[in-house]
Structures are given as structure tokens and as C-alpha cells.
Design a protein around this motif. Sequence first.
Motif, mmCIF file in Angstrom:
data_model
loop_
_atom_site.group_PDB
_atom_site.id
_atom_site.type_symbol
_atom_site.label_atom_id
_atom_site.label_comp_id
_atom_site.label_asym_id
_atom_site.label_seq_id
_atom_site.Cartn_x
_atom_site.Cartn_y
_atom_site.Cartn_z
ATOM 1 N N MET A 1 0.852 -0.827 0.000
ATOM 2 C CA MET A 1 0.000 0.000 0.000
ATOM 3 C C MET A 1 0.813 0.789 0.000
ATOM 4 O O MET A 1 1.228 0.893 0.883
ATOM 5 C CB MET A 1 -0.727 -0.128 0.768
ATOM 6 N N SER A 45 -2.982 -5.035 10.458
ATOM 7 C CA SER A 45 -3.985 -4.113 9.946
ATOM 8 C C SER A 45 -4.257 -3.047 11.006
ATOM 9 O O SER A 45 -3.379 -2.723 11.801
ATOM 10 C CB SER A 45 -5.247 -4.888 9.550
ATOM 11 N N TYR A 46 -5.525 -2.527 11.049
ATOM 12 C CA TYR A 46 -5.814 -1.332 11.839
ATOM 13 C C TYR A 46 -6.564 -1.580 13.138
ATOM 14 O O TYR A 46 -6.818 -0.646 13.890
ATOM 15 C CB TYR A 46 -6.588 -0.324 10.980
ATOM 16 N N GLU A 96 -1.144 -4.145 5.657
ATOM 17 C CA GLU A 96 -2.088 -3.204 5.065
ATOM 18 C C GLU A 96 -1.509 -1.792 5.153
ATOM 19 O O GLU A 96 -1.100 -1.345 6.221
ATOM 20 C CB GLU A 96 -3.442 -3.259 5.775
ATOM 21 N N THR A 98 -1.996 2.423 3.507
ATOM 22 C CA THR A 98 -2.748 3.348 2.682
ATOM 23 C C THR A 98 -2.072 3.445 1.316
ATOM 24 O O THR A 98 -0.898 3.091 1.157
ATOM 25 C CB THR A 98 -2.811 4.744 3.314
ATOM 26 N N TYR A 102 1.789 2.908 0.387
ATOM 27 C CA TYR A 102 2.192 1.851 -0.542
ATOM 28 C C TYR A 102 3.178 2.376 -1.584
ATOM 29 O O TYR A 102 4.216 1.759 -1.869
ATOM 30 C CB TYR A 102 0.959 1.255 -1.233
ATOM 31 N N LYS A 135 -4.479 -3.481 -4.410
ATOM 32 C CA LYS A 135 -5.378 -2.494 -3.804
ATOM 33 C C LYS A 135 -6.672 -3.218 -3.475
ATOM 34 O O LYS A 135 -7.630 -3.208 -4.222
ATOM 35 C CB LYS A 135 -5.618 -1.327 -4.761
ATOM 36 N N ASP A 180 -4.988 9.432 5.012
ATOM 37 C CA ASP A 180 -6.333 8.910 4.770
ATOM 38 C C ASP A 180 -7.355 10.013 4.522
ATOM 39 O O ASP A 180 -8.296 9.840 3.768
ATOM 40 C CB ASP A 180 -6.819 8.083 5.965
ATOM 41 N N ASP A 269 -6.905 0.970 0.346
ATOM 42 C CA ASP A 269 -5.733 0.415 1.019
ATOM 43 C C ASP A 269 -5.175 -0.758 0.220
ATOM 44 O O ASP A 269 -5.911 -1.459 -0.479
ATOM 45 C CB ASP A 269 -6.105 -0.094 2.413
ATOM 46 N N TYR A 270 -3.896 -0.971 0.388
ATOM 47 C CA TYR A 270 -3.190 -2.075 -0.245
ATOM 48 C C TYR A 270 -2.814 -3.132 0.781
ATOM 49 O O TYR A 270 -2.564 -2.823 1.948
ATOM 50 C CB TYR A 270 -1.897 -1.578 -0.894
#
Length: 361
Positions: A1, A45-46, A96, A98, A102, A135, A180, A269-270
Motif C-alpha cells: 500500500m 492491519s488497523y 495493510e 494506505t 504503498y 489495492k 487517509d 488500502d493495499y
Amino acid sequence: MSRRSILRAAGASTLAAPLAGGLLTACSTKSTPSAKPNTTVTVTSYGGSYNDQLTKTLLKPFEKKSGVRSSLLANTSLAGLKAQVQSGDVQWDLVELTAPEYLQALDEGLLEKLDYGIINDKGLPSYAKADYGIKYLSFLFVMAWDQKHIPDAQAPKNWEQFLDQGRYKGKRSVYAQLSDSSILEAARLASGVPFDKVYPLDVDAALNYLAQHPGRDKLIYHTANQEPIQQLTSGEVALSTSFNNRISAARKDGARLNFTARNSVVAGDYFVVPKGARNKEAAFRLLDFMSNDAAAGADFIQTTNLTLANTAALAKLPSAVADSLPTSPKLAHSILVRDDAWWAKNLKATEQRFKLWQAGS
């Protein structure tokens, strides 16, 4: 990403084309290959409810089908990926990022080239596939409101109305993380700039608009995706920027919030594999599953209200769900596609400028 050159060549235009054309219907019948027993792929991830949804709809079904376990972390970052690659001690297998992150990772040579002998690319929309990452999801940066204070009939229909202090007297909460956030794009749209003229982004003009509409003192900031939900439901603000999936999830939980998809900004996101990842083959197999398994993909989309890069899954969705996604032809002419290449080139300088502006400089 490097993959930055690929995306710069394709850029936002490659995303805009399939979005404008509506849902893709190609379908892959390739099954996820078996993997070595007792393999674990470490995914980062988030966090929060998103990680729970990712586990339930994609990671657990993948484990059942392939035998590959997943360890899902919540501390994803470009800085962490870079530190691991440069130290030679890579703990993460699938990361992951953004889209601007990426492109930076690509430019710095931090990523493994994907193996499309393992990943069947027939399931991928054209905008999603590249040599060093996928993506894998798209989402909408939207204007949201508290229905207790702003009924839907009186809610903002565009960014000019959202930022109009004469129309809505209270403060607005906006996302402060520009990797973001699309608040600067929102300001340009509010000032009357058409979608196809927003980029290259005039940062000073956007900040000048925000200084007047609604005014610097009328903005508060959030830095985590759950914050605007808390701010809206607590009554701290009646208007906030957010992401479509977060508002949809809050509504499912009973929150009296709403948003409009029109005049929103499409971002994505990637998923990438760090250079030197210990379980890169398992990571490729997971990417294959995400891109091609129709049932799991449709479950993910309906659970999260995020657009997964899986054409077979998109084709299975009921129209009520499909019409709310960035891929819907009904939204093609009323959403802005974020220019990832512009942000990758200008992110650091723009972040510094934004922080100075927030401080009153």
C-alpha cells in the motif's frame, strides 16, 4: 500500500475508469492451493471492529479452506514495515498500507514482487492489480451527521453545505491524518472546483477556504476511525467526516447517524508483502483467496460496507448493497477518486503545512 512507477502510470485514472463503468463481473474458478501444514501467516492491519470483521469473513474461511492459520495484529505502519526490512528481521508477512504509503514503500524497495502464479489475477479488477501489491479494498470519505440534531431532510448534500457555518452553527470534527483524510479535497470541492480539476491539489487555497468556512476555531480533529462515532453519538459534534463503513457499522448497532455517498472521495488500502517475509508463499495464497473466493468476499463486503477487489464477490451482491459502494454506476459521476500518486509525492510536505495551519501559522 519499482511499483510506484506502475501506479503513477495508472494512477487515479485506472481506478476512475472501472468505477465509472460500474461493477465488473469476471469470475475466477481457481481454488486456493493447499499449503504446508502448520503454516501461520502474520497479517497486520488497523484493529478494532475492522480486525474482527476481517478475521470472521476472510481469515477464518481461508484457514478452513487452506489449512493456513492467520495471526492478525493491529499495529500496521509504513515505519514498522521499513524498520523490519532494513534490519533484516521481518516479522510481518502481509501488511495493510494506505495508497500513499504503498507508493512510498514501493519507491524505497521495501516490497516483495507478488507471484501471480499463485495469485489468480482473474478475480482482480484492473485498478487493483500491480506487481508489488493489491489495492484490495476501496472506501468512501464522507460527510456524516447526528440525526438527533440534524434530520436527514436538513442534512448537507455537498461539502459547501457541510462547511457552511451559517447553515450549521456547531463545530465539525475532521480527520487529521492526511494519509487517509480528504478534508483538503473537500475544501476544494466546497469552493466550486470540479472533480476533474481538484488535482494537482492547491493546498493553500484549501486551507484558506477552511479558515473562512467554517473557520479554524470551528474545527476539531480526530485521529482514529472510531473517534467521530463517539463524538457524534455523545453530542460533542453534530457533523463529522468519517468513512462509509464506520457509519454503517454504527447504524447497525443502533446509532442514529447517517451519511451521504454523493460528493464523497474514494480512497483505498493495499495489502503488500514485505521484502524478506518469512511466509511469503502463504501470504500469496491468502491474497489469492481474498481476490477470488466469491462467498467469503461477498460476506466481507456486506459485513463491512467496504469494496473488496474481488469481481466474483461483487457480482453476488444484492443491489441495495452494490448501489452504496464506490463501484456503483449510480455514484460514478458524483464521487471524486483520490489521486494516490499526487499524495505519495506530496504527503510529507502537505502534512507539515497542515500542522502549521492547525497551530495558527
